[in-house]
Scaffold this active site. Structure first.
Site, PDB file in Angstrom:
ATOM      1  N   ASP A 103      -3.971  -3.010 -10.475  1.00 58.16           N
ATOM      2  CA  ASP A 103      -2.893  -2.111 -10.059  1.00 58.16           C
ATOM      3  C   ASP A 103      -3.099  -1.664  -8.617  1.00 58.16           C
ATOM      4  O   ASP A 103      -4.144  -1.123  -8.269  1.00 58.16           O
ATOM      5  CB  ASP A 103      -2.845  -0.877 -10.964  1.00 58.16           C
ATOM      6  CG  ASP A 103      -1.820   0.124 -10.462  1.00 58.16           C
ATOM      7  OD1 ASP A 103      -0.611  -0.158 -10.600  1.00 58.16           O
ATOM      8  OD2 ASP A 103      -2.221   1.167  -9.902  1.00 58.16           O
ATOM      9  N   TYR A 142      -1.537   2.844  -1.020  1.00 60.18           N
ATOM     10  CA  TYR A 142      -2.988   2.736  -0.972  1.00 60.18           C
ATOM     11  C   TYR A 142      -3.428   2.051   0.326  1.00 60.18           C
ATOM     12  O   TYR A 142      -3.442   0.839   0.443  1.00 60.18           O
ATOM     13  CB  TYR A 142      -3.510   1.966  -2.181  1.00 60.18           C
ATOM     14  CG  TYR A 142      -3.135   2.566  -3.522  1.00 60.18           C
ATOM     15  CD1 TYR A 142      -2.770   3.900  -3.640  1.00 60.18           C
ATOM     16  CD2 TYR A 142      -3.151   1.794  -4.678  1.00 60.18           C
ATOM     17  CE1 TYR A 142      -2.422   4.449  -4.867  1.00 60.18           C
ATOM     18  CE2 TYR A 142      -2.822   2.319  -5.908  1.00 60.18           C
ATOM     19  CZ  TYR A 142      -2.451   3.650  -5.999  1.00 60.18           C
ATOM     20  OH  TYR A 142      -2.104   4.183  -7.217  1.00 60.18           O
ATOM     21  N   LYS A 171       3.962  -0.913  -6.701  1.00 59.14           N
ATOM     22  CA  LYS A 171       4.863   0.227  -6.837  1.00 59.14           C
ATOM     23  C   LYS A 171       5.950   0.233  -5.767  1.00 59.14           C
ATOM     24  O   LYS A 171       5.791  -0.372  -4.706  1.00 59.14           O
ATOM     25  CB  LYS A 171       4.035   1.518  -6.789  1.00 59.14           C
ATOM     26  CG  LYS A 171       2.918   1.517  -7.859  1.00 59.14           C
ATOM     27  CD  LYS A 171       2.130   2.799  -7.862  1.00 59.14           C
ATOM     28  CE  LYS A 171       1.023   2.727  -8.897  1.00 59.14           C
ATOM     29  NZ  LYS A 171      -0.100   1.867  -8.457  1.00 59.14           N
TER      30      LYS A 171
END
Length: 344
Positions: A52, A57, A83
């Site tokens: 994930d 990030y 995401k």
């Protein structure tokens, strides 16, 4: 190796232990590209198949690193989730020598929220480019909800409900992704979006753990009825269930210094751990999987050493009497389903 569980009503099968890749975006501190590659390779070698990541990030750094390793594998060998909800744009004035959004990243970008149809489509396409992978398995709407947006919650929720959901649903219908979900820190928004359409999973950080079982009241039953699985992030509740409270340093819970009542409860759990010779972190990792809605637990993994230690903790044999003792003295709810042994 690890048992696998199904995501919602999809055909996706994920290992019960997954890989949270926020640390590969240099969360709080930098790691080298070599260390990131070793970390991912160690996880793959151990049998983990779910990875994930997110644009947030490291402002794209985590996606680049994850993609560089996974693209060497056949698509059937891994499950990738990323995401949408933020657009990355070039920032020529970015100070890449200081933490930005908690990441020590060299990526000269800034992030802007966008949950509209066009924003989600652009975010998806940008992630495909950064990953260098033609398919994304699970697409999660990131950080929607009042916890993140405060008084702008309604504004961004309306973006998602009025146009953004149409984008993720189209991507799923066209087979460009296999599952749709949220990546959030609160259960309320997950329950709310069930009225918009079908969600296959919710990546939920820290809201069902050794310390918190309120999700048993309404949230987890609603997920079962809706057909949505839980990808359980933050199993250590921001660290306190990894470090405990008996050592040096200030314990953290929910991204801030832990309150006295939380410290007291963790100390009592640690006492039981010592009686049964069970590492606190092992109990924290394994407990959520007792619930059938939880498909996988994904701690953040930022080093090869951490991967190996986490796999060891995950496979630590925990006797049923340990869980029953926690229930008996009121440290676990009586209706909390207990996990099966993960011992090899």
């Amino acid at each position: 190796m690890f048992r696998k569980r199904q995501i919602g009503k999809t055909n996706i099968q994920v290992t019960e232990l997954g890989f949270g890749a926020a640390s590969l975006g240099n969360l709080y501190k930098a790691i080298s590209n070599e260390e990131a590659t070793l970390t991912l390779s160690s996880a793959i070698h151990s049998g983990i198949n779910l990875f994930d990541t997110a644009p947030r990030y490291g402002l794209g750094l985590s996606e680049r690193r994850v993609g560089d390793v996974l693209r060497e594998l056949a698509p059937s060998e891994y499950v990738i989730s990323t995401k949408v909800g933020r657009i990355l744009t070039p920032d020529r004035k970015a100070n890449t020598k200081e933490l930005r959004y908690g990441f020590d990243t060299p990526m000269p970008f800034d992030a802007h929220y966008d949950y509209t149809y066009d924003g989600i489509m652009r975010s998806f396409e940008d992630s495909i480019q950064r990953l260098g992978i033609a398919e994304i398995d699970i697409l999660l709407v990131h950080d929607i909800g009042a916890d993140t947006h405060g008084d702008k919650d309604e504004f961004y929720y309306n973006q998602l409900s009025e146009s953004g959901y149409k984008a993720v649903d189209e991507l799923r219908t066209q087979g460009l992704i296999k599952a749709v979900g949220l990546g959030v820190n609160e259960t309320e928004i997950c329950e709310r979006v069930m009225d918009i359409g079908q969600f296959d999973c919710f990546l939920l950080a820290g809201r069902y753990s050794l310390l918190e079982q309120d999700a048993l009241d309404t949230f987890l039953p609603k997920c079962e009825n809706h057909g949505a699985s839980i990808i359980l992030g933050g199993p250590y509740n921001s660290g306190i269930l990894a470090t405990g409270v008996k050592g040096e340093g200030e314990p953290h819970y929910n991204y801030q210094p832990a309150q006295a009542d939380i410290i007291k409860k963790v100390r009592e759990i640690e006492d039981v751990c010592e009686q049964f010779q069970v590492p606190l972190a092992a109990a924290a990792l394994q407990f959520p999987l007792g619930h059938s809605t939880v498909a996988t637990v994904i701690p953040g993994l930022g080093s090869e050493r951490r991967v190996k230690k986490t796999v060891e903790l995950f496979h630590h044999d925990i006797p049923t009497d340990f869980w029953l003792r926690l229930i008996e003295i009121g440290l676990l709810r009586q209706d909390a389903p207990l996990p099966k042994s993960n011992a090899k």
